[in-house]
Design a protein around this motif. Structure first.
Motif, PDB file in Angstrom:
ATOM      1  N   VAL A  93      -6.354   0.842 -10.635  1.00  0.00           N
ATOM      2  CA  VAL A  93      -6.264   0.012 -11.566  1.00  0.00           C
ATOM      3  C   VAL A  93      -5.732  -0.315  -9.641  1.00  0.00           C
ATOM      4  N   VAL A  94      -4.305   0.970  -9.654  1.00  0.00           N
ATOM      5  CA  VAL A  94      -4.413   1.020  -8.269  1.00  0.00           C
ATOM      6  C   VAL A  94      -4.911   1.081  -7.273  1.00  0.00           C
ATOM      7  N   ASP A  95      -5.788   1.751  -7.055  1.00  0.00           N
ATOM      8  CA  ASP A  95      -6.434   2.276  -5.990  1.00  0.00           C
ATOM      9  C   ASP A  95      -7.437   1.035  -5.485  1.00  0.00           C
ATOM     10  N   ASN A  96      -7.915  -0.196  -6.852  1.00  0.00           N
ATOM     11  CA  ASN A  96      -9.180  -1.164  -6.499  1.00  0.00           C
ATOM     12  C   ASN A  96      -8.459  -2.280  -6.526  1.00  0.00           C
ATOM     13  N   VAL A  97      -8.053  -2.394  -6.944  1.00  0.00           N
ATOM     14  CA  VAL A  97      -6.779  -4.543  -7.464  1.00  0.00           C
ATOM     15  C   VAL A  97      -7.242  -4.588  -5.989  1.00  0.00           C
ATOM     16  N   GLU A  98      -7.364  -3.910  -4.746  1.00  0.00           N
ATOM     17  CA  GLU A  98      -6.716  -4.696  -3.428  1.00  0.00           C
ATOM     18  C   GLU A  98      -8.416  -5.218  -2.811  1.00  0.00           C
ATOM     19  N   LEU A  99      -9.075  -4.496  -3.520  1.00  0.00           N
ATOM     20  CA  LEU A  99     -10.663  -4.688  -2.936  1.00  0.00           C
ATOM     21  C   LEU A  99     -11.207  -4.747  -4.011  1.00  0.00           C
ATOM     22  N   PHE A 100     -10.878  -6.314  -5.205  1.00  0.00           N
ATOM     23  CA  PHE A 100     -11.027  -6.719  -6.397  1.00  0.00           C
ATOM     24  C   PHE A 100     -10.949  -7.358  -5.685  1.00  0.00           C
ATOM     25  N   TYR A 101      -9.661  -7.893  -5.560  1.00  0.00           N
ATOM     26  CA  TYR A 101      -8.904  -9.072  -5.201  1.00  0.00           C
ATOM     27  C   TYR A 101      -8.519  -9.416  -4.016  1.00  0.00           C
ATOM     28  N   PRO A 102      -9.121  -9.184  -2.397  1.00  0.00           N
ATOM     29  CA  PRO A 102      -9.177  -9.024  -1.731  1.00  0.00           C
ATOM     30  C   PRO A 102      -8.017 -10.712  -1.342  1.00  0.00           C
ATOM     31  N   SER A 103      -8.568 -11.679  -2.010  1.00  0.00           N
ATOM     32  CA  SER A 103      -7.858 -12.798  -1.205  1.00  0.00           C
ATOM     33  C   SER A 103      -6.473 -13.367  -1.789  1.00  0.00           C
ATOM     34  N   TYR A 123       0.054 -10.158  -4.057  1.00  0.00           N
ATOM     35  CA  TYR A 123       0.685  -9.831  -5.627  1.00  0.00           C
ATOM     36  C   TYR A 123       0.135  -8.087  -5.618  1.00  0.00           C
ATOM     37  N   HIS A 124      -0.587  -7.343  -4.100  1.00  0.00           N
ATOM     38  CA  HIS A 124      -1.414  -6.051  -4.518  1.00  0.00           C
ATOM     39  C   HIS A 124       0.074  -5.258  -4.644  1.00  0.00           C
ATOM     40  N   GLN A 125       1.008  -5.002  -3.914  1.00  0.00           N
ATOM     41  CA  GLN A 125       2.133  -4.370  -3.792  1.00  0.00           C
ATOM     42  C   GLN A 125       2.370  -4.638  -5.744  1.00  0.00           C
ATOM     43  N   GLY A 126       2.394  -5.586  -6.263  1.00  0.00           N
ATOM     44  CA  GLY A 126       3.203  -5.743  -7.555  1.00  0.00           C
ATOM     45  C   GLY A 126       2.153  -5.743  -8.471  1.00  0.00           C
ATOM     46  N   TRP A 127       1.432  -5.551  -7.971  1.00  0.00           N
ATOM     47  CA  TRP A 127       0.671  -4.584  -9.067  1.00  0.00           C
ATOM     48  C   TRP A 127       0.376  -3.063  -9.266  1.00  0.00           C
ATOM     49  N   GLN A 128       0.235  -3.109  -8.027  1.00  0.00           N
ATOM     50  CA  GLN A 128      -0.721  -2.210  -7.923  1.00  0.00           C
ATOM     51  C   GLN A 128       1.532  -0.252  -8.287  1.00  0.00           C
ATOM     52  N   ASN A 129       2.531  -1.464  -8.387  1.00  0.00           N
ATOM     53  CA  ASN A 129       3.465  -0.872  -8.944  1.00  0.00           C
ATOM     54  C   ASN A 129       3.758  -1.125 -10.468  1.00  0.00           C
ATOM     55  N   ARG A 130       2.924  -1.807 -10.486  1.00  0.00           N
ATOM     56  CA  ARG A 130       3.239  -2.240 -12.204  1.00  0.00           C
ATOM     57  C   ARG A 130       2.139  -0.973 -12.398  1.00  0.00           C
ATOM     58  N   TYR A 131       1.064  -0.468 -12.324  1.00  0.00           N
ATOM     59  CA  TYR A 131       0.701   0.261 -13.029  1.00  0.00           C
ATOM     60  C   TYR A 131       0.949   1.779 -12.525  1.00  0.00           C
ATOM     61  N   ARG A 132       1.932   1.464 -11.435  1.00  0.00           N
ATOM     62  CA  ARG A 132       2.105   2.774 -11.385  1.00  0.00           C
ATOM     63  C   ARG A 132       3.750   3.938 -12.968  1.00  0.00           C
ATOM     64  N   ALA A 133       3.855   2.135 -13.372  1.00  0.00           N
ATOM     65  CA  ALA A 133       4.884   2.022 -13.938  1.00  0.00           C
ATOM     66  C   ALA A 133       4.491   1.943 -15.420  1.00  0.00           C
ATOM     67  N   GLU A 134       3.848   1.942 -15.488  1.00  0.00           N
ATOM     68  CA  GLU A 134       3.250   1.605 -16.540  1.00  0.00           C
ATOM     69  C   GLU A 134       2.399   2.753 -17.374  1.00  0.00           C
ATOM     70  N   GLY A 144     -13.678 -11.112 -18.624  1.00  0.00           N
ATOM     71  CA  GLY A 144     -14.780 -10.916 -17.968  1.00  0.00           C
ATOM     72  C   GLY A 144     -13.918  -9.875 -16.456  1.00  0.00           C
ATOM     73  N   GLY A 145     -12.615 -10.426 -15.614  1.00  0.00           N
ATOM     74  CA  GLY A 145     -12.475  -9.541 -14.481  1.00  0.00           C
ATOM     75  C   GLY A 145     -11.679  -8.224 -15.464  1.00  0.00           C
ATOM     76  N   TRP A 146     -11.557  -7.916 -16.261  1.00  0.00           N
ATOM     77  CA  TRP A 146     -10.981  -6.624 -16.584  1.00  0.00           C
ATOM     78  C   TRP A 146     -11.825  -6.057 -16.495  1.00  0.00           C
ATOM     79  N   ARG A 147     -13.103  -6.164 -16.873  1.00  0.00           N
ATOM     80  CA  ARG A 147     -14.203  -5.322 -16.872  1.00  0.00           C
ATOM     81  C   ARG A 147     -14.342  -4.881 -15.365  1.00  0.00           C
ATOM     82  N   ARG A 148     -14.005  -5.281 -13.850  1.00  0.00           N
ATOM     83  CA  ARG A 148     -14.122  -4.754 -13.040  1.00  0.00           C
ATOM     84  C   ARG A 148     -13.335  -3.179 -13.215  1.00  0.00           C
ATOM     85  N   PHE A 149     -12.501  -3.009 -13.940  1.00  0.00           N
ATOM     86  CA  PHE A 149     -11.659  -1.631 -13.912  1.00  0.00           C
ATOM     87  C   PHE A 149     -12.661  -1.295 -14.847  1.00  0.00           C
TER      88      PHE A 149
END
Length: 497
Positions: free
Chosen positions: A281-291, A295-306, A244-249
């Motif tokens: 994902v990089v631009d919106n993960v903070e918006l979708f998971y504000p709390s 994890y934000h920086q780690g997942w932004q870096n992950r999808y830059r690397a992906e 379900g969550g991936w549908r945000r992206f």
């Protein structure tokens, strides 16, 4: 399974008995206790690499500790709910390195035990989490081959790993259950490393990659011909954020909200697809998971690397912009060997295409037939274009100039290219001969078209191959190699040549 692996800056070594299976079965000296307390290095749980790092990002650089439960808390998909069923089956499947590349951002080790980076919840290459599917997987392995995986039989009883605790934070060590589960995992791997690894691949594909692909296809996206790295990217995202969550992206209805997603579509090249999704994902993960700021920086870096990893598999030449207007056409013609790059590794999208190159491209479209003599004095045998020009001349597709030359290295003009394309298309499919003779009337420079090219240019405009440059035909200007790629893609897609 989720996106966690042992953090490069924080490791935990835990005490555990080897009471269930002989320690030697998985390469540990019998009776030697595993170490004691979790040690956290400075900066543990944070991604080491910054977006400005000169070195390519790797799985170790972007690894970040996180609790999968925080991402799956809102899921209602039974595939992702705890301990849904032990009836699932598994089969061995060896995934290509390209399809499973995302595993390097999770564990990348088929024999991976519990670790600090995943909160002591997950095992294996894809980080199978005991709260969400680990037991299902292990029971399926036992059912697949009960003799080889006899050490997993105890998991078919009334035990429920989803409610068990694997790690005692106060003691700084795995619990007795954690030890037993981890020992069972290592013993299963030791029993048949190749097969147990292939079973992990098969489970990951059927549980995450395949459903992700099916979901995208249900939204009209054509995934069958996409490269494996694109399928792996989608499967990893599905695994990380949930069905379900991936549908945000990627777009769709979730938790009462209709998400537009990244705007993926079938006209995108694989490079565009990867860039669009990863950047979203990089631009919106903070918006979708504000709390979940930790994890934000780690997942932004992950999808830059992906994104870097995907583009590496796609092997784009250094001069190809994967987000440019020609990217989808570049993918189309190079995947079919219609167009190729230079020996120095470049493609030259904005290089002027020559007459010899144009005829060679058309020749490749029909299987590179060997036929005809060389009627032009400036076309010697043995050049890359020689057989192509001989073929084109014998089929009436290349007439050359009045002085008996062909000028193979001369940049083709836009109107000459139109003539080549019209002749070729009608030669292959005579039903395409018709066109609107007034199609040039809207161009201010239509009067500059040479008489020999008026019909051909009219045909190309009418058929959608040429639309002009800033509203002009520019018939005597040269044509880019990128433009040729776009025209050939249109011919193939629209007219099935």
């Amino acid at each position: 399974m989720s996106g966690r692996k042992l953090c490069a800056l924080a490791m935990a070594l835990v005490t555990c008995s080897a009471s269930t299976f002989p320690a030697a079965a998985y390469g540990i000296d019998g009776g030697v206790a595993r170490n004691v307390v979790a040690k956290e290095a400075s900066g543990a749980g944070e991604a080491r690499a910054s977006a400005d790092s000169e070195a390519p990002l790797t799985g170790a650089d972007v690894a970040a500790s996180f609790d999968k439960a925080e991402f799956y808390a809102e899921e209602d998909d039974p595939v992702l709910l705890p301990y849904a069923s032990h009836a699932a089956s598994v089969y061995p499947m060896t995934m290509s390195d390209e399809l499973k590349y995302f595993g390097s951002f999770e564990s990348g080790n088929y024999d991976q035990g519990f670790s600090y980076g995943d909160g002591y919840h997950a095992l294996g290459y894809y980080q199978f989490d005991h709260r969400y599917g680990l037991q299902d997987f292990l029971v399926a392995c036992y059912n697949y081959d009960s003799r080889t995986y006899a050490m997993l039989a105890w998991l078919t009883s009334d035990v429920d790993l989803t409610v068990e605790t694997m790690y005692d934070n106060a003691a700084g060590a795995l619990t007795e259950m954690g030890c037993r589960v981890e020992d069972s995992w290592h013993a299963a791997y030791a029993a048949n490393p190749q097969n147990f690894s292939a079973l992990q691949d098969g489970w990951q594909y059927e549980t995450y990659c395949a459903p992700a692909i099916r979901y995208l296809e249900s939204r009209g996206l054509q995934m069958a011909e996409r490269r494996d790295c694109i399928k792996g990217l989608c499967g990893g995202l599905y695994s990380l954020f949930g069905s379900g969550g991936w549908r945000r992206f990627v777009g769709g209805q979730f938790a009462g909200v209709n998400y537009a997603g990244a705007g993926l579509n079938n006209t995108m090249s694989d490079g565009e697809f990867a860039a669009t999704l990863c950047n979203y994902v990089v631009d919106n993960v903070e918006l979708f998971y504000p709390s979940q700021q930790q994890y934000h920086q780690g997942w932004q870096n992950r999808y830059r690397a992906e994104l870097e990893a995907c583009l590496g598999f796609l092997a784009y030449p250094s001069d190809i912009d994967h987000s440019a207007w020609y990217a989808a056409s570049y993918d189309f013609v190079t995947e079919r060997d219609i167009m190729k790059g230079y020996s120095d590794g470049r493609f030259g999208p904005y290089d002027s295409i020559t007459r010899g190159q144009v005829v060679t491209i058309l020749w490749r479209c029909v299987g590179e037939p060997v036929m005809g003599a060389l009627p032009f004095y400036d076309v010697p045998a043995g050049e890359y274009y020689s057989r192509a020009i001989a073929w084109a001349a014998s089929e009436g597709l290349a007439a050359g100039y009045g002085d008996g030359s062909f000028a193979p290295d001369k940049p083709v003009t836009r109107e000459e290219l139109a003539v080549f394309l019209q002749r070729f298309a009608v030669w292959k499919n005579p039903s395409l001969a018709s066109f609107d003779s007034n199609s040039l009337s809207g161009f201010p420079d239509a009067s500059k078209v040479s008489p020999f090219a008026v019909s051909a240019l009219s045909w190309c405009v009418d058929r959608g191959l040429i639309s002009g440059v800033a509203g002009m035909l520019e018939p005597q200007d040269g044509a880019w190699r990128a433009s040729m790629a776009a025209m050939m893609t249109t011919l193939y897609r629209n007219y099935a040549l």
